[in-house]
Design an enzyme around this catalytic site. Structure first.
Site, PDB file in Angstrom:
ATOM      1  N   HIS A  53       0.828  -1.207   0.000  1.00 31.64           N
ATOM      2  CA  HIS A  53       0.000   0.000   0.000  1.00 31.64           C
ATOM      3  C   HIS A  53       0.864   1.260   0.000  1.00 31.64           C
ATOM      4  O   HIS A  53       0.569   2.233  -0.698  1.00 31.64           O
ATOM      5  CB  HIS A  53      -0.935  -0.034   1.216  1.00 31.64           C
ATOM      6  N   GLU A  56       2.092   1.896  -3.434  1.00 35.13           N
ATOM      7  CA  GLU A  56       1.026   2.468  -4.275  1.00 35.13           C
ATOM      8  C   GLU A  56       1.048   4.005  -4.133  1.00 35.13           C
ATOM      9  O   GLU A  56       0.956   4.731  -5.116  1.00 35.13           O
ATOM     10  CB  GLU A  56      -0.330   1.897  -3.857  1.00 35.13           C
ATOM     11  N   HIS A  57       1.224   4.504  -2.907  1.00 37.55           N
ATOM     12  CA  HIS A  57       1.325   5.956  -2.686  1.00 37.55           C
ATOM     13  C   HIS A  57       2.567   6.543  -3.376  1.00 37.55           C
ATOM     14  O   HIS A  57       2.501   7.606  -3.979  1.00 37.55           O
ATOM     15  CB  HIS A  57       1.418   6.260  -1.181  1.00 37.55           C
ATOM     16  N   GLU A 133      -3.740   7.994   7.541  1.00 34.95           N
ATOM     17  CA  GLU A 133      -4.789   7.167   6.937  1.00 34.95           C
ATOM     18  C   GLU A 133      -5.113   5.981   7.845  1.00 34.95           C
ATOM     19  O   GLU A 133      -6.269   5.620   8.045  1.00 34.95           O
ATOM     20  CB  GLU A 133      -4.313   6.659   5.561  1.00 34.95           C
TER      21      GLU A 133
END
Length: 416
Positions: A53, A56-57, A133
């Site tokens: 994840h 992905e950022h 997040e």
């Protein structure tokens, strides 16, 4: 092949990149250009969770020919929209644009695959974004927290033990080297599928993809995931405490992976229980008894064996224990009594119309095809409609008895 599924053309480049084109001759001049990487949180290990994840950022930061944030600007400049997501099993990037701008999208993806810079000074602030997040979605969100905890408890050994956001301590302690290693290992042509869907000519896509990706070399062998979750040998009940206005509950059962023929029946059971206002759980728990504000019941379809998840948010003043009794009653009802032909027929019609509806837009077709291709098997997708048609009340009852075994369930209750 299902009658309603659009046919696709596929070609694999010498470096192993698979290209799939789903032409939807609909004169919309719209195309969805997606890239799927066969990497998700299931490819992580304890101590380094959440990296898929995080990466992905980082894909929206700088590369050799793009500055940080320029990817988004380039997409906007062609009137496109883009997004990305990381799941347990794969990472997915998409750009929706006009057909004339497809080449731009393909070139942007090729740039990210081979030229991502992964600078520490871009990584550190982005790590803070991911920390936030995690706080916002998981730590400070009671339902998100329950969801995270149910995986921690239903899986002991397999990487599905955590959700793609990862554990907070790992997010705080990764180094840029960890991220670079992960990129080198998983972001290579042989581990990716480019899916182009919409008003488009396959030959053209193959040519453009060859031009953009053809020269990219693979960097390493892809490690295989060898974790197999040991069979659960008894019921688990866990209580967690969290700042929350109301109590919440999750009950989960182990089910097979996405290839299993039982998945279609499990999907239909999910529809019977929780799809729409006429579903059993909605009628009983929301409307009639006013016990819960929301309730979910769904089957995960994952690369490795997943879960059937029941989750409910109680109404103020209602105890999770009360809701648990009702959920158990509803689950037992499916096991003990055959669903009526009429109820099953209605669910089948809804299931099929949902499926047909999902074939109308390029974005959802790309999602559908990509999610099966990236997990390595489109058979369940191709046989889906036919399989739904064949389901009988007896089959629903058999599958409920096969998987809803309370001696192998995990129940997590969240209290304030």
């Amino acid at each position: 092949m299902g009658d309603t599924l659009p046919a696709y053309k596929t070609k694999t480049l010498e470096n192993g990149l698979q290209i799939v084109v789903v032409p939807m001759e609909n004169d919309t001049n719209v195309v969805s250009t997606d890239i799927f990487y066969k990497v998700g949180s299931r490819n992580e290990i304890m101590g380094k969770t959440g990296i898929a994840h995080m990466l992905e950022h980082m894909n929206f930061k700088s590369s050799k020919n793009l500055q940080a944030g320029e990817f988004d600007k380039e997409v906007k400049s062609i009137g496109g929209v883009n997004n990305a997501s990381t799941s347990f099993d794969y990472t997915h990037y998409y750009i929706k644009s006009s057909t004339d701008n497809m080449q731009k999208s393909i070139e942007l993806y090729a740039e990210l695959m081979q030229n991502l810079t992964l600078k520490d000074e871009e990584f550190q602030p982005e790590r803070d974004v991911v920390t936030e997040e995690r706080r916002w979605r998981t730590d400070n969100n009671p339902l998100g927290y329950l969801y995270f905890k149910l995986f921690n408890n239903a899986y002991v050994y397999h990487p599905y033990h955590w959700t793609p956001i990862g554990f907070m301590n790992d997010i705080r302690t990764w180094t840029i080297e960890d991220i670079r290693d992960f990129h080198t290992t998983y972001y290579q042509p042989q581990n990716a599928i480019l899916v182009v869907t919409g008003d488009v000519e396959p030959k053209k896509v193959f040519e453009q993809a060859q031009k953009a990706f053809g020269e990219i070399k693979n960097s390493a062998d892809i490690p295989e995931v060898k974790f197999v979750e040991p069979e659960q040998d008894g019921a688990k009940k866990v209580t967690i405490h969290k700042e929350s206005e109301v109590e919440m509950i999750a009950i989960t059962f182990h089910i097979p992976d996405f290839k299993s023929e039982d998945q279609v029946t499990l999907s239909v059971i999910s529809e019977i229980l929780y799809s729409g206002k006429s579903s059993r759980l909605y009628k009983e728990l929301v409307n009639k008894q006013r016990l819960v504000n929301s309730v979910y019941a769904y089957n995960m379809e994952n690369t490795d064996p997943g879960l059937f998840i029941f989750m409910a948010t109680c109404n103020p003043g209602v105890k999770a224990k009360t809701v648990e009794k009702e959920l158990i009653k509803q689950i037992n009802l499916l096991k003990e009594e055959k669903v009526s032909k009429k109820e099953l027929e209605k669910v089948k019609i809804n299931t099929k119309s949902d499926f047909i509806y999902s074939l109308e837009s390029a974005t959802s077709v790309a999602n559908l095809y990509g999610s099966y291709l990236v997990r390595g098997d489109t058979t369940p997708l191709m046989n889906y409609e036919e399989a739904v048609n064949k389901i009988t009340p007896k089959q629903v009852q058999n599958i409920a008895n096969k998987y809803f075994n309370f001696n192998k369930s995990t129940t997590v209750i969240l209290k304030k």
